[in-house]
Design a protein around this motif. Structure first.
Motif, PDB file in Angstrom:
ATOM      1  N   GLN A  98      97.362  22.824  30.373  1.00 15.47           N
ATOM      2  CA  GLN A  98      96.562  23.400  29.420  1.00 15.47           C
ATOM      3  C   GLN A  98      95.543  24.490  30.319  1.00 15.47           C
ATOM      4  O   GLN A  98      95.567  24.420  31.588  1.00 15.47           O
ATOM      5  N   SER A  99      94.788  25.347  29.689  1.00 16.03           N
ATOM      6  CA  SER A  99      94.060  26.361  30.478  1.00 16.03           C
ATOM      7  C   SER A  99      92.853  26.265  29.511  1.00 16.03           C
ATOM      8  O   SER A  99      91.965  25.534  29.283  1.00 16.03           O
ATOM      9  N   GLN A 100      92.685  27.484  28.712  1.00 14.46           N
ATOM     10  CA  GLN A 100      91.303  27.631  27.899  1.00 14.46           C
ATOM     11  C   GLN A 100      91.154  26.466  26.844  1.00 14.46           C
ATOM     12  O   GLN A 100      90.043  26.126  26.573  1.00 14.46           O
ATOM     13  N   SER A 101      92.265  25.756  26.684  1.00 10.48           N
ATOM     14  CA  SER A 101      91.868  24.695  25.724  1.00 10.48           C
ATOM     15  C   SER A 101      91.153  23.595  26.222  1.00 10.48           C
ATOM     16  O   SER A 101      90.629  22.501  25.606  1.00 10.48           O
ATOM     17  N   GLY A 127      96.704  23.903  39.085  1.00 12.36           N
ATOM     18  CA  GLY A 127      97.938  24.460  39.536  1.00 12.36           C
ATOM     19  C   GLY A 127      97.964  25.717  40.478  1.00 12.36           C
ATOM     20  O   GLY A 127      98.695  25.895  41.463  1.00 12.36           O
ATOM     21  N   SER A 128      97.017  26.562  40.412  1.00 15.63           N
ATOM     22  CA  SER A 128      96.867  27.852  40.953  1.00 15.63           C
ATOM     23  C   SER A 128      95.659  28.551  40.805  1.00 15.63           C
ATOM     24  O   SER A 128      94.846  28.233  39.993  1.00 15.63           O
ATOM     25  N   PRO A 129      95.282  29.359  41.616  1.00 16.52           N
ATOM     26  CA  PRO A 129      93.758  30.218  41.580  1.00 16.52           C
ATOM     27  C   PRO A 129      93.760  30.832  40.173  1.00 16.52           C
ATOM     28  O   PRO A 129      92.693  30.928  39.497  1.00 16.52           O
ATOM     29  N   LEU A 171      91.165  30.651  34.743  1.00 14.67           N
ATOM     30  CA  LEU A 171      91.306  30.758  33.170  1.00 14.67           C
ATOM     31  C   LEU A 171      90.686  29.315  32.704  1.00 14.67           C
ATOM     32  O   LEU A 171      89.919  29.706  31.674  1.00 14.67           O
ATOM     33  N   VAL A 172      90.741  28.234  33.402  1.00 17.42           N
ATOM     34  CA  VAL A 172      89.868  27.159  32.887  1.00 17.42           C
ATOM     35  C   VAL A 172      88.493  27.149  33.046  1.00 17.42           C
ATOM     36  O   VAL A 172      87.647  26.990  32.240  1.00 17.42           O
ATOM     37  N   PRO A 193      92.938  21.028  43.567  1.00 14.33           N
ATOM     38  CA  PRO A 193      94.524  20.964  43.462  1.00 14.33           C
ATOM     39  C   PRO A 193      95.178  19.762  43.273  1.00 14.33           C
ATOM     40  O   PRO A 193      94.671  18.799  43.711  1.00 14.33           O
ATOM     41  N   ARG A 194      96.492  19.701  42.779  1.00 14.19           N
ATOM     42  CA  ARG A 194      97.384  18.831  42.932  1.00 14.19           C
ATOM     43  C   ARG A 194      97.704  18.321  44.188  1.00 14.19           C
ATOM     44  O   ARG A 194      97.921  18.889  44.905  1.00 14.19           O
ATOM     45  N   ASP A 195      97.303  16.986  44.440  1.00 12.85           N
ATOM     46  CA  ASP A 195      97.744  16.547  45.512  1.00 12.85           C
ATOM     47  C   ASP A 195      97.767  14.969  45.517  1.00 12.85           C
ATOM     48  O   ASP A 195      97.010  14.248  45.445  1.00 12.85           O
TER      49      ASP A 195
END
Length: 442
Positions: A132-135, A161-163, A168-169, A185-187
């Motif tokens: 998800q992003s803005q949600s 997931g990324s810059p 966005l979030v 980040p995912r780790d």
């Protein structure tokens, strides 16, 4: 002895749901702030008996449970004070989702929000934003507005997931006026091992200190520690004097403690000691009997099903336990109850003889998850109190009763949803036991 909750700032690390990363963030914060020279203390909202040991390993200070359903408000206040005593900051880890609890009186649902509201500690929300992003901002807004008793002081984004994803979030959340305090980040390299009751216990986690250091590095690199500390506020609880959640069952308490017996709530041990009792530990897996000179024996829960063969072969432990029970009370909780029984069947279906002090036969081969709060009324005088004593506690186990045997029940038990009281546990002579982990008197 009084605590210091009123002068020590704290915060609650919570999330909209389980599995969002609360434990990683909490442990990473505790260790990272400790490395900076802060005296930081952990606490755990709810009945979880595994996380506090990890908190202690990360912070170097004992961690206590704060349970709004099972504990009366005065006990919550006293334990918050005990956790804060001598600390610069308290970091309380939430349970499940922020508002998840059970039916109860206002402020007594057992949720993390109840603890945040009672203490006046702000919430730092850990948000898993994968997929998800803005949600994600809508979830934050809902958490911030759902309960006017609490304040969401900031958000830590997890599994970013990324810059671009972070922007966005983060922009959407900060447009609400709620700061983003970190972006993880995912780790998968910073996760803890798990098994059937959740995490592997702290004492059994290989290389735990190295894992905690990696968590601290991870959290420090991806959050603003200064802003997180600044978000904490002093508790509004009046800690007062800390009374024992359960009166000590004896003056000298023989307590089993090894890899098979680990689930003794820290607040029980603290309360017993402050009431003047002495805890004398012994290791059944090392074939040690209950120590002489003790006047009650307590077998906590743990993972006896993983050590059933070794326990069955611990002849000095079993013989000493039987001798002890001839003249003095013995009580077993969950795993301890299973060891007091006639037999324990392991996951492979192998039946192992146990102490035989109770007639119950239990099985880990016939699994069924049992989970939830319980109210128990003790049916006969014993180490947890006279007949009629009401206990609040929790069950979490996969073992089942293969044969209840002929013993009288230990207690009449109901759940948080108003189920009709039902007989539970076993008692024979001076020996009692059940699957209940007692948290406090009701």
């Amino acid at each position: 002895m009084t605590g210091a909750a009123g002068g020590v700032p704290g915060l609650v690390i919570a999330a909209p749901r389980s599995g969002s990363g609360k434990t990683t963030v909490t442990l990473g914060l505790l260790r990272a702030l400790r490395r900076r020279g802060l005296a930081v203390a952990g606490a755990k909202c709810g009945p979880d008996y595994i996380d506090p040991a990890f908190h202690e390993a990360a912070s170097g200070r004992p961690s206590l449970n704060l349970d709004a359903w099972a504990m009366p408000p005065a006990l919550v206040a006293g334990l918050a004070g005990a956790a804060a005593d001598g600390a610069d900051l308290v970091v309380a880890e939430g349970l499940m989702g922020l508002f998840d609890g059970v039916p109860g009186a206002p402020g007594r649902s057992g949720s993390s929000a109840d603890i945040a509201a009672a203490a006046g500690w702000p919430v730092v929300l850990v948000l898993d934003v994968s997929g998800q992003s803005q949600s994600a901002a809508a979830l934050v807004l809902g958490c911030a507005r759902y309960d006017p008793r609490i304040r969401v002081a900031g958000v830590i984004l997890n599994r970013v997931g990324s810059p671009r994803h972070r922007r966005l979030v983060g922009d959407a959340v900060e447009a609400l006026g709620i700061p983003v305090l970190g972006s993880l980040p995912r780790d998968e390299a910073v996760t803890l091992p798990e098994r059937h009751l959740g995490l592997v216990q702290a004492a059994e986690t290989s290389g735990l200190d190295g894992i905690l250091e990696r968590m601290a590095d991870f959290v420090e690199a991806n959050t603003d520690l200064d802003r997180i500390v600044a978000a904490a506020t002093a508790s509004r609880l009046d800690a007062g004097s800390l009374a024992a959640a359960l009166p000590p069952p004896g003056q000298r308490i023989a307590v089993a403690r090894d890899a098979a017996f680990t689930f003794l709530y820290p607040h029980l041990a603290l309360g017993w000691r402050r009431a003047g009792a002495e805890l004398v530990f012994f290791a059944p897996l090392a074939d040690e009997p209950p120590p002489a000179g003790c006047d009650v024996c307590w077998l906590p829960g743990g993972y006896p099903e993983l050590h059933a063969g070794a326990l069955a072969g611990a002849s000095q432990f079993l013989a000493g336990l039987r001798r002890f029970a001839e003249t003095k009370p013995v009580h077993g909780e969950c795993g301890g109850y299973m060891v007091l029984g006639r037999t324990l069947t392991d996951a492979a279906g192998v039946e192992h003889p146990m102490a035989g002090l109770l007639d119950v036969a239990t099985s880990f081969a016939r699994r069924r998850m049992t989970l939830g709060y319980r109210t128990a009324t003790v049916l006969a005088d014993g180490p947890l109190g006279p007949a009629g004593t009401v206990l609040k506690g929790h069950e979490f186990h996969y073992a089942t009763v293969a044969d209840a045997g002929s013993d009288e029940p230990f207690a009449a038990v109901t759940d948080a949803y108003g189920a009709a009281p039902a007989p539970a546990g076993s008692r024979r002579g001076r020996v009692t036991g059940s699957f209940l982990h007692a948290i406090a008197r009701g």
